[in-house]
Structure formats: C-alpha cells, structure tokens
Write a protein that holds these residues in place. Structure first.
Motif, mmCIF file in Angstrom:
data_model
loop_
_atom_site.group_PDB
_atom_site.id
_atom_site.type_symbol
_atom_site.label_atom_id
_atom_site.label_comp_id
_atom_site.label_asym_id
_atom_site.label_seq_id
_atom_site.Cartn_x
_atom_site.Cartn_y
_atom_site.Cartn_z
ATOM 1 N N ALA A 90 0.840 -1.202 0.000
ATOM 2 C CA ALA A 90 0.000 0.000 0.000
ATOM 3 C C ALA A 90 0.874 1.251 0.000
ATOM 4 O O ALA A 90 1.959 1.286 0.610
ATOM 5 C CB ALA A 90 -0.920 0.007 1.213
ATOM 6 N N TYR A 91 0.381 2.293 -0.645
ATOM 7 C CA TYR A 91 1.157 3.528 -0.763
ATOM 8 C C TYR A 91 1.298 4.229 0.587
ATOM 9 O O TYR A 91 0.343 4.365 1.354
ATOM 10 C CB TYR A 91 0.486 4.504 -1.734
ATOM 11 N N TYR A 92 2.520 4.670 0.858
ATOM 12 C CA TYR A 92 2.778 5.616 1.941
ATOM 13 C C TYR A 92 4.065 6.347 1.590
ATOM 14 O O TYR A 92 4.866 5.911 0.757
ATOM 15 C CB TYR A 92 2.908 4.919 3.299
ATOM 16 N N VAL A 93 4.270 7.481 2.227
ATOM 17 C CA VAL A 93 5.534 8.184 2.116
ATOM 18 C C VAL A 93 5.846 8.817 3.465
ATOM 19 O O VAL A 93 4.973 9.321 4.150
ATOM 20 C CB VAL A 93 5.505 9.265 1.003
ATOM 21 N N LEU A 94 7.096 8.714 3.872
ATOM 22 C CA LEU A 94 7.621 9.436 5.021
ATOM 23 C C LEU A 94 8.635 10.423 4.498
ATOM 24 O O LEU A 94 9.642 10.032 3.882
ATOM 25 C CB LEU A 94 8.283 8.472 6.013
ATOM 26 N N GLN A 95 8.369 11.690 4.722
ATOM 27 C CA GLN A 95 9.173 12.768 4.175
ATOM 28 C C GLN A 95 9.902 13.465 5.330
ATOM 29 O O GLN A 95 9.299 13.755 6.363
ATOM 30 C CB GLN A 95 8.226 13.738 3.456
ATOM 31 N N PHE A 96 11.201 13.726 5.151
ATOM 32 C CA PHE A 96 12.014 14.330 6.210
ATOM 33 C C PHE A 96 12.459 15.720 5.751
ATOM 34 O O PHE A 96 13.031 15.881 4.678
ATOM 35 C CB PHE A 96 13.212 13.437 6.535
ATOM 36 N N ILE A 97 12.184 16.706 6.602
ATOM 37 C CA ILE A 97 12.346 18.099 6.231
ATOM 38 C C ILE A 97 13.174 18.796 7.300
ATOM 39 O O ILE A 97 12.887 18.668 8.502
ATOM 40 C CB ILE A 97 10.965 18.788 6.123
ATOM 41 N N ASP A 98 14.193 19.540 6.897
ATOM 42 C CA ASP A 98 14.991 20.240 7.900
ATOM 43 C C ASP A 98 14.338 21.577 8.268
ATOM 44 O O ASP A 98 13.272 21.939 7.750
ATOM 45 C CB ASP A 98 16.439 20.401 7.438
ATOM 46 N N ALA A 99 14.968 22.316 9.149
ATOM 47 C CA ALA A 99 14.372 23.558 9.650
ATOM 48 C C ALA A 99 14.222 24.610 8.556
ATOM 49 O O ALA A 99 13.380 25.514 8.679
ATOM 50 C CB ALA A 99 15.222 24.113 10.799
ATOM 51 N N GLY A 148 4.410 11.844 7.608
ATOM 52 C CA GLY A 148 3.970 10.574 7.046
ATOM 53 C C GLY A 148 2.592 10.705 6.434
ATOM 54 O O GLY A 148 1.703 11.343 7.025
ATOM 55 N N ARG A 149 2.408 10.144 5.258
ATOM 56 C CA ARG A 149 1.106 10.126 4.582
ATOM 57 C C ARG A 149 0.793 8.686 4.193
ATOM 58 O O ARG A 149 1.545 8.071 3.429
ATOM 59 C CB ARG A 149 1.131 11.013 3.340
ATOM 60 N N PHE A 150 -0.319 8.168 4.696
ATOM 61 C CA PHE A 150 -0.757 6.811 4.374
ATOM 62 C C PHE A 150 -2.006 6.891 3.501
ATOM 63 O O PHE A 150 -2.995 7.531 3.889
ATOM 64 C CB PHE A 150 -1.102 6.035 5.653
ATOM 65 N N ALA A 151 -1.983 6.248 2.352
ATOM 66 C CA ALA A 151 -3.168 6.219 1.497
ATOM 67 C C ALA A 151 -4.324 5.593 2.254
ATOM 68 O O ALA A 151 -4.170 4.577 2.931
ATOM 69 C CB ALA A 151 -2.884 5.437 0.225
ATOM 70 N N CYS A 152 -5.500 6.223 2.118
ATOM 71 C CA CYS A 152 -6.696 5.719 2.793
ATOM 72 C C CYS A 152 -7.864 5.831 1.829
ATOM 73 O O CYS A 152 -8.149 6.921 1.314
ATOM 74 C CB CYS A 152 -6.975 6.512 4.066
#
Length: 444
Positions: A90-99, A148-152
């Motif tokens: 299933a689709y998900y993405v975890l995205q990491f963003i600095d300050a 984090g974004r989980f497809a729903c």
C-alpha cells in the motif's frame, strides 16, 4: 548604509529567512496545540490523525487522500531509531524536512519499498557508528519534521491505516537525554520586528548549508548576525522603519511568486512541478540528484523555497506527488456552482500509485459540504462508471444528478466559485516531463 539600501537588504532577508520562520513557527504551534485532526505531541513522538480531512478542517487545500502522521524531531540528544511497518504494497511516504524546509529524504513505496524497515536519523556532523550504514538519514539541522502520509480509501479503510500508524515508532538510540527544543526569541521585541527577531535567534541555532553562510553574512547591518541581546528591543525609529518597509516589500515578493501567471490558455491546469527543487546541498535517501530536480541559481532557489513555504509548507517534490489546479473552464470563464461541467479523461491520469480530483471553495480553498460526503473523486472511488473505450467522464455541479451513471461520477461543487486540484501520487514520466496535460473542464 542608507535607508533604501537597508530596505532592499531587509526584503532580501525576508525572502531568504521566511521558510525558516514559517517552518519553526509551525513546529512550535504543533508542539503546543496540534494541527487540525493531529493532536499536540512532544518532540520525537508521532502525532496521528484519526480520520480523513473533511469540511470544518479549515486548512488551505488540505488533501482528502491520505491520513497524516507527523513528528517534530529534535536530535540535540542524539540520533533517533525509526521503525516503519510493512504496508503490504500500500502507498505511503515518510518525508524528512529540515528547519529550512529542505526535503532531505523520503521513505516509502516509491523510494524504499513497503517492507518493514528500521532507519537511524542522525544530527549534523554525527561521528558515531550506525548499526546499518545503508539505512541512515542525516538531518542537516538538529530540529526538523517527519511527515507521514498513508493512502486511505475511505472510512472503511481506517482500521488498516491505524494499525500501520501504531507500527510507526521513534526511539532514542541512547535513552535518557533531554531535548533542547526551540530557543525563545525575545518577547519584548515589538511585533513589527518580531519576524527578524525569530529569524536572528533561529538562524543562529540552526545554521544553513555551508554555501548559504556567505550570503547570510550580507545581513549583518540588519542585526541578524548579532549574538546575545536582541538589537530590536529599543531600535532607532529610522532603522526600525527601514526594516519594516523591507519586510513588507519582501512579503509582497513572496506573494507575487505564489500567484499563477495572468496570461495562460483558457482552461489550462497549472502545475508547479519544480517548486520544491530548491534543496541543493542535502539530498539523502529517496531524493533524486538529477540536475532536472535542482534549481541551479541559488538566489532563484531562495525565492522558490519561500513561495513553497507560503503556498504549500512541507510539500513533496513533484516526483513523489504532483498536483495541478485550474480556476477556469475551457472558454476561460471562472468555474462556478451555478453551472454544470464535465471533465473527461480519455485514459486514466498517469500515476503509479493513485490519483484524485478534490473540490475546494474559492477564495478560502476549503473542502465543501455536500449531501453524499464526497470531497474528492479518483481511481479508488467505488462505483465509478467508465466508458466502453476506457474513458472516464466526471460531472462537476452543485445539484445531485438524476441519471445513475452521471451520479456515480459526480463530484459536488459549492454554490459559488470553486477550484479543483488533481493530485497524482507517484506520477509517471509523462507528467514529470510536462508531456501530459490534464484535459480542460467543459461547461455543459
């Protein structure tokens, strides 16, 4: 330095520093009060949304496709161990963003697959030995954000998503440390200079990429490099006025950068494929290093970064998820619920994961109440009726259609003007090279 020069320099500083101030203000707000459906949570713990967005969630252009899990990260106590569950494809993405709002890493279906994974998130210049050197994410600033974004697919899919959220765990590599959090700007600084005070304090606490430091030194006459006591508490009136005027000019420059061009073909859907390409220095796992995804002019990258923070804070690179918007029908007339429209796709939009069209009111860009609780429509919508040739025709109007086929493909609109957004998750190459064009919306 004379007044016009100070004003011009202050405008440059606003454009340069707006993303840092916007991001950390949101981090601060998130930690204290949460964000919409996401409850407040301390640093280094995920806050989980429990439902899809719906009317009443007053956030601009909120998506109705995914369930969010967001953590504010503080690595001042050392590295964090991140456990990610198996999503079974299933689709998900975890995205990491600095300050500074640089997207520095991605985990998920596109980037690293959907098997269970364990990663180490380390602070800048960490010299320890990771358990698995191939699974390390370096955050360029000690504070950052994981989105984090989980497809729903809808309310019936929530139990599956909640189980995945429960498997998303952060823990310190060495327990027992105390996080530093965000340094406090001087509360005695007048409101008109509060932006520069926040920028001064946070710029020192979270240094930018090395190539940016030389550019940053230009801002010494603005007090932004001053250490210790704030120069803005009892500033001279003429200096304060110059900074305030420059701030207003910089703000207008950022607003201009977020507006679509006035001259465009009737009915054209406008995308921002390269809005998030400003990260030039810290491209970690899951990011693309190709020149196509890097803005070569660093000054231009500063403005793009500011526009992205203003219009879509913590948004993805287009190669993870792309979107396009339109305000007009095929004749160039504003879209309004007083009319009925069709949007015909000869073939499904080219997305590897999934796609959707979401409806928003104008000018607020909020989701719109409707009798069937349908705020978006796409390839996961149950009961869609396709043509014999594989085409799909959506109906956009305010009143529910009487014809069953038309009603199955109906995306309700508000009474007044509206703006739809089409989102493509894991867009295919024809989207990313600009070959694919979303068809215009026709008035019926």
């Amino acid at each position: 330095m004379n007044q016009p020069e100070l004003e011009a320099l202050a405008a440059d500083a606003y454009v340069y520093g707006y993303p840092l101030v916007a991001a950390l203000t949101m981090v601060e707000r998130f930690a204290k009060g949460g964000l919409g459906t996401l409850p407040a949570e301390q640093f280094n713990h995920f806050s989980h949304a429990t439902r899809l967005a719906r009317p009443g969630d007053q956030f601009v252009s909120v998506n109705n496709d995914t369930i969010y899990s967001i953590a504010q990260l503080d690595l001042s106590e050392g590295p964090l161990v991140l456990h990610v569950p198996d999503t079974a494809g299933a689709y998900y993405v975890l995205q990491f963003i600095d300050a500074w709002t640089d997207n520095v890493a991605y985990l998920g279906r596109r980037a690293t697959g959907t098997d269970a994974q364990t990663w180490l998130i380390v602070p800048p210049d960490w010299h320890g030995t990771p358990p698995d050197p191939s699974r390390v994410i370096e955050l360029p600033t000690t504070v950052g954000t994981a989105v984090g974004r989980f497809a729903c697919a809808g309310p019936g899919d929530l139990p599956r998503v909640k189980a995945l959220q429960a498997g998303l765990v952060l823990e310190p590599l060495e327990p027992g440390g105390l996080v530093a959090g965000l340094p406090e700007p001087d509360p005695e600084v007048p409101e008109r200079l509060a932006f520069f005070e926040r920028l001064r304090v946070w710029m020192q606490a979270f240094p930018p990429a090395t190539p940016d430091i030389e550019y940053q030194r230009r801002f010494a006459p603005l007090g932004l490099l001053d250490d210790g006591a704030s120069p803005y508490r009892a500033a001279a009136a003429d200096w304060t006025l110059a900074l305030a005027k420059g701030l207003a000019a910089g703000r207008e420059r950022v607003e201009d950068a977020t507006r679509p061009p006035e001259d465009h073909p009737p009915g054209e859907w406008r995308s921002a494929l390269h809005l998030f390409d400003y990260n030039l220095d810290h491209l970690g796992p899951g990011t693309l290093h190709d020149p196509e995804w890097r803005i070569p002019d660093r000054r231009a990258a500063y403005l793009s970064r500011a526009a992205a923070a203003r219009a879509g804070l913590w948004g993805n690179h287009a190669y993870e998820a792309s979107y396009a918007t339109t305000y007009d029908d095929s004749d160039g007339r504003p879209l309004t619920g007083a009319n009925s429209y069709t949007l015909r796709f000869d073939q499904p939009p080219p997305a590897e994961a999934f796609w959707s069209v979401t409806m928003y009111s104008v000018p607020d860009y909020y989701l719109v109440e409707n009798p069937i609780d349908r705020y978006s429509i796409g390839d996961r919508t149950p009961g869609l009726v396709y043509g014999d040739d594989g085409s799909l025709t959506l109906t956009l109007q305010h009143d529910q259609p009487e014809d069953p086929t038309t009603a199955a493909n109906w995306l309700p609109t508000p009474h007044g003007e509206f703006r739809p957004i089409i989102r493509l998750y894991q867009p295919k190459p024809t989207v990313l090279d600009g070959t694919y064009q979303v068809p215009p919306i026709h008035r019926t």
